[in-house]
Scaffold this active site. Sequence first.
Site, mmCIF file in Angstrom:
data_model
loop_
_atom_site.group_PDB
_atom_site.id
_atom_site.type_symbol
_atom_site.label_atom_id
_atom_site.label_comp_id
_atom_site.label_asym_id
_atom_site.label_seq_id
_atom_site.Cartn_x
_atom_site.Cartn_y
_atom_site.Cartn_z
ATOM 1 N N HIS A 62 -13.693 28.734 -15.292
ATOM 2 C CA HIS A 62 -13.407 27.530 -14.497
ATOM 3 C C HIS A 62 -13.104 27.871 -13.035
ATOM 4 O O HIS A 62 -13.785 27.342 -12.130
ATOM 5 C CB HIS A 62 -12.262 26.744 -15.128
ATOM 6 C CG HIS A 62 -11.675 25.700 -14.222
ATOM 7 N ND1 HIS A 62 -12.396 24.613 -13.780
ATOM 8 C CD2 HIS A 62 -10.435 25.591 -13.659
ATOM 9 C CE1 HIS A 62 -11.631 23.874 -12.992
ATOM 10 N NE2 HIS A 62 -10.438 24.446 -12.893
ATOM 11 N N HIS A 86 -6.557 29.824 -8.131
ATOM 12 C CA HIS A 86 -5.776 28.603 -7.923
ATOM 13 C C HIS A 86 -4.895 28.201 -9.099
ATOM 14 O O HIS A 86 -3.954 27.437 -8.940
ATOM 15 C CB HIS A 86 -6.692 27.437 -7.509
ATOM 16 C CG HIS A 86 -7.462 26.814 -8.634
ATOM 17 N ND1 HIS A 86 -8.738 27.210 -8.987
ATOM 18 C CD2 HIS A 86 -7.139 25.812 -9.476
ATOM 19 C CE1 HIS A 86 -9.154 26.466 -9.997
ATOM 20 N NE2 HIS A 86 -8.218 25.611 -10.315
ATOM 21 N N GLU A 90 0.488 28.797 -11.857
ATOM 22 C CA GLU A 90 0.924 27.811 -12.847
ATOM 23 C C GLU A 90 0.756 28.310 -14.276
ATOM 24 O O GLU A 90 1.621 28.086 -15.123
ATOM 25 C CB GLU A 90 0.114 26.522 -12.659
ATOM 26 C CG GLU A 90 0.512 25.416 -13.624
ATOM 27 C CD GLU A 90 -0.344 24.180 -13.458
ATOM 28 O OE1 GLU A 90 0.025 23.138 -13.998
ATOM 29 O OE2 GLU A 90 -1.394 24.261 -12.791
ATOM 30 N N ASP A 91 -0.355 28.996 -14.541
ATOM 31 C CA ASP A 91 -0.713 29.298 -15.926
ATOM 32 C C ASP A 91 -0.584 30.758 -16.330
ATOM 33 O O ASP A 91 -0.866 31.109 -17.472
ATOM 34 C CB ASP A 91 -2.166 28.849 -16.182
ATOM 35 C CG ASP A 91 -2.342 27.347 -16.041
ATOM 36 O OD1 ASP A 91 -1.335 26.634 -16.223
ATOM 37 O OD2 ASP A 91 -3.461 26.898 -15.747
ATOM 38 N N ASP A 153 -12.127 21.698 -7.708
ATOM 39 C CA ASP A 153 -11.491 21.821 -9.024
ATOM 40 C C ASP A 153 -11.742 20.556 -9.845
ATOM 41 O O ASP A 153 -12.128 20.608 -11.014
ATOM 42 C CB ASP A 153 -9.989 22.059 -8.825
ATOM 43 C CG ASP A 153 -9.209 22.045 -10.128
ATOM 44 O OD1 ASP A 153 -9.582 22.794 -11.045
ATOM 45 O OD2 ASP A 153 -8.232 21.278 -10.229
ATOM 46 N N ASP A 273 -34.080 -4.419 -5.119
ATOM 47 C CA ASP A 273 -35.166 -4.893 -4.263
ATOM 48 C C ASP A 273 -34.905 -4.543 -2.796
ATOM 49 O O ASP A 273 -35.130 -5.344 -1.899
ATOM 50 C CB ASP A 273 -35.336 -6.408 -4.428
ATOM 51 C CG ASP A 273 -36.655 -6.898 -3.844
ATOM 52 O OD1 ASP A 273 -37.598 -6.086 -3.760
ATOM 53 O OD2 ASP A 273 -36.720 -8.079 -3.462
#
Length: 722
Positions: A62, A86, A90-91, A153, A273
């Site tokens: 990702h 990024h 956080e992870d 992201d 149209d």
Amino acid sequence: MPATAPPAPVDPAAWPPYVLALKERIAYLPPAQVTQVLRAYAVGAQAHAGQERKSGEPYITHPVAVASILAELGLDAETIIAAILHDTLEDTELSREALAGEFGEVVAELVDGVTKLDKMRFGTRQEADAESFRKMLLAMARDIRVILIKLADRLHNMRTLGAKDQGSRRRIARETLEIFAPIAQRLGMNKFKAELQDLGFRALYPDRYRVISERIRAALGNRREVMSKIEAALTTQLASEHLSAHVVGRIKSPWSIYSKMRNEHKTFAQLMDVYGFRVVVDSATSCYVALGAVHALYKPVDRRFKDFIAIPKANGYQSLHTVLLGPFGAPIEVQIRTAEMDSVAERGVAAHWAYKTDSGPANSAQVRAREWLASMVDSSANTVSSSEFIENVKIDLFPDEVYLFTPRGDILSLPRHATALDFAYAVHTDVGDHAVAARVDKKLTPLRSRLESGQLVEIITAPSAAPNPAWLEVVVTGKARTAIRQYLKHLQHEDAVDFGHRMLDRALDALGSSLDAIAPTTLDRFLKTSKLKRLEELLSDIALGNRMPDVVARQLLGSRWKKAAGSKAGVALAQEKIRISGGERGVLSFANCCHPLPGDDIIGYLSSGKGIVVHRVECPNVAELRRSPERLVAIEWDRDVKGDYRAQLHIEVINRPGVLATVAAAIAAADSNIENVEYVERDASAATLLFSMEVKSRKHLADVIRRVRRTGVVSAVRRYPL
């Protein structure tokens, strides 16, 4: 992985295909920076080791995909590295210090700006999302590359949304359509905007997306020959003017068609149209020559020409737009721009890196984006609630805009339906706060007047003018709304502090002391124990009914306070009364059960969070209120009371045609404004009416009653309730 230990390098021979693809895309970077980007992959791959996406793929796929999207825009190495990393703060266990040490403070700041607020606790998911979005916007203001990473992201997440459950898909899609696609448009990134809108539409309304997509494919099959003929005619005409031009047909997206069908109430056939073409030439001068050429080929439609080159959109977009009457009776929409303008239109702020622009500062998408972000920072600083802040942002993301001129000739862009008051606040907050009227194209108009593109607007101010709550119903921009609310909150706080001071002084006086007599150390100790920062907070709390003045007075005096004689009610009501003018904003409210007026004998009741609720002394509910004597406040009207107050009259009339108009005329003749009328009882001969109106005082109401009695159609009239 330890927070500070560098990861082991990944063997280049083991690089998966998606990393090799990224390496090809960043070939425009110097070799040393390419090495740094690949080093970032090594760090990210080890940090995310063992983590998987919902699809079952390694998680690192990702962030690498996000970096690849940004590499297609030609962004710098720091942005690409931050995109790869990024999600690490956080992870993963990778620390900010390690990140900064390896790749520099700029990269660490970018990653931190994109990181969600997972460590904070919020009452609702919406509140958490709003606060996360607020932080992201503030980080954007420091470095606009934060939002480029966030948009990339979101774009990759939308491309891979199928792995999520249906509820998550709908929530993410709605957020994309409401927030992220409009931000991409606000920053001029039309290519991002278009894909985000289409993916969001497909996820939120799959059936509608499928039907419209199929109808577009069917319609295109029938019109390819027509489009080819028009394109060839345009190319030939431009060549005859010796213009080097590239002509390409444009096809409307499913989301664009769906939005117009819904908002403009048009059918699919009406929208399809229309033939769309884009003409790209080599210079701004050539744009105008090309305009003349296409107008010579096909007749232009009146009032459908827009010059966004002379007056660029707020996001830096520049182009000439015209609508022509085509050879087959259908309208032809033509956009004419330079290659540079085309780059800015597609990439917006990102064009700064991919295309070296020679445009002046006023036309730069970068400059305009920063101006918008600066206004968002001001709004955030003055808005306590994250939910209120995000609503203000949504207001400012409206794509439809009006372009207005100041007396100096400067151009301001505001959302559609903006008023003269919005314009005043767009010029400066002080101008808005003191605005009284406007001159639009030299004609005097009220502040609530809606503005149209091309108007010259001048704001008339007065030092004594100030915002009022009704202004919130007039404005549409987030900046104006935030400034007005901030001013009103400030006034409310000032009134609350003043009123709380008088209440506490009165309570201390009853105990033989005063606020000035309280030792500063005693006061500081009390404030600290009460978790209050300043005395003003304590006084405001008292006025708003959150603390009882008598209780605070006894706590401040400690063992020194002397009990006054008599009951608590006697103590509360025997003291000197506090005078009110009726204009104490946010501190006073007037009871609907008795509608007190200036001139009435009144009493106040401290209601928690609301402040003092004013009742007439003879109000039937006062007997119940006296059961809580500590909450009663001795008040009286000041000599100089201004404003309008609500009153009700119970009027018995002879039931005949025109009687209602006769009574209403009498009330109006007494300079009273009628708010509401209702029939209480009615039969063939008589009727009872209840009039709600505005009066200035008890004396004014008596004058109204006298005029009503003189009409000759009234048998009885009395104030309601008695």
